[in-house]
Design a protein around this motif. Structure first.
Motif, mmCIF file in Angstrom:
data_model
loop_
_atom_site.group_PDB
_atom_site.id
_atom_site.type_symbol
_atom_site.label_atom_id
_atom_site.label_comp_id
_atom_site.label_asym_id
_atom_site.label_seq_id
_atom_site.Cartn_x
_atom_site.Cartn_y
_atom_site.Cartn_z
ATOM 1 N N SER A 33 0.820 -1.201 0.000
ATOM 2 C CA SER A 33 0.000 0.000 0.000
ATOM 3 C C SER A 33 0.864 1.266 0.000
ATOM 4 O O SER A 33 0.561 2.239 -0.705
ATOM 5 N N LYS B 197 1.069 4.367 -2.755
ATOM 6 C CA LYS B 197 0.934 5.788 -2.411
ATOM 7 C C LYS B 197 2.144 6.588 -2.888
ATOM 8 O O LYS B 197 2.005 7.727 -3.379
ATOM 9 N N ARG C 213 1.935 7.045 -6.721
ATOM 10 C CA ARG C 213 0.972 8.070 -7.149
ATOM 11 C C ARG C 213 1.623 9.452 -7.097
ATOM 12 O O ARG C 213 1.431 10.287 -7.990
ATOM 13 N N GLU D 216 -5.943 2.208 -5.758
ATOM 14 C CA GLU D 216 -5.793 1.122 -4.793
ATOM 15 C C GLU D 216 -7.173 0.642 -4.362
ATOM 16 O O GLU D 216 -8.014 1.448 -3.949
ATOM 17 N N ASP E 176 -8.369 7.224 -5.612
ATOM 18 C CA ASP E 176 -7.112 6.922 -4.927
ATOM 19 C C ASP E 176 -7.169 5.621 -4.136
ATOM 20 O O ASP E 176 -6.311 4.754 -4.278
#
Length: 262
Positions: free
Chosen positions: A159, A163, A166, A178, A234
């Motif tokens: 995860s 992030k 992105r 995600e 997102d």
């Protein structure tokens, strides 16, 4: 209209297989990727997807995969579903081999795919306006629980990779999505996690009113990919209604609480 082409990993079962079916139904060209060639071939024959067998923990195999896919046409989306869990040991009892495997399949494989496919995604975005990446993580990335340390750690790492990606792609027309599911009843995930113990695996879902299915998650992935190109979802956290939080699971039929009488 451009026919968009997606690469879906983990496609031999569960969420990956369901995603192949969903995207084909939506008119996408799909390349289904997984280790088990026979299951992939059957899926390809049924859906019209292409199929390539690959072990995503093998760097050379991933390089060959990317070369083969890139030679066959543009890539508009990478949907990284492949991953998994092994064991429910406490941290102090964790098997290093299991933890290493979880890190390899959930994190390092994801990094290999991102590094390899980004040049192809950029080429497609330059021609067709945008490209997409979708990563299926887990609510286990958000909340720790006893016996989940290894999987919690691996999914949290994946995860964080997403992030960071992105932000690193800021300014480029490449979306980074995600999807973090909670309880999903699939044929293999919990069974594999519990070492093939069918009774123990079924007990996890016993009495739960409508856990998520692989098709539910695939539907959300398809929705995210088909939103207008300037819209980025997102993080989508999804659970069955019976699971209000990672630790709060209702067993038995859901029912409306009766009103209090005066």
């Amino acid at each position: 209209m451009v026919t968009r082409r997606a690469v879906v990993t983990g496609a031999s079962s569960g969420i990956g297989e369901a995603t192949v079916r969903d995207l084909r139904d939506r008119g996408w060209d799909v390349v289904a990727v997984a280790r088990r060639a026979e299951r992939l071939q059957a899926l390809a024959e049924e859906t019209g997807a292409s199929a390539i067998s690959c072990d995503l923990t093998d760097g050379d195999a991933v390089t060959a995969l990317i070369g083969e896919i890139g030679a066959a046409g543009p890539v508009h989306a990478l949907v990284q579903v492949a991953g998994g869990a092994r064991g429910t040991d406490r941290v102090e009892d964790g098997r290093i081999d299991d933890w290493q495997w979880m890190y390899d399949v959930n994190v390092l494989a994801t990094q290999r795919l991102v590094a390899g496919f980004l040049p192809l995604l950029r080429r497609a975005a330059a021609v067709d306006g945008h490209a997409d990446t979708v990563f299926v993580t887990s609510t286990a990335a958000q909340t720790a629980y006893p016996g989940g340390g290894g999987y919690n750690a691996a999914k949290a790492a994946e995860s964080m990779l997403v992030k960071a990606l992105r932000q690193e792609l800021n300014g480029e027309p490449i979306r980074v999505v995600e999807v973090a599911p909670g309880m999903v009843h699939t044929e293999e995930f919990t069974l594999n996690r519990l070492g093939g113990d069918k009774a123990a695996a079924e007990a996890v879902y016993a009495g739960v009113d409508d856990p998520l299915t692989a098709a539910d998650v695939a539907d959300v992935i398809g929705y995210a990919l088909n939103t207008p190109g300037h819209v980025n979802l997102d993080l989508i956290t999804m659970r069955p209604v019976a699971q209000s939080a990672q630790h709060l699971l209702a067993r038995g039929a859901l029912r409306v609480r009766p009103e209090h009488e005066d």
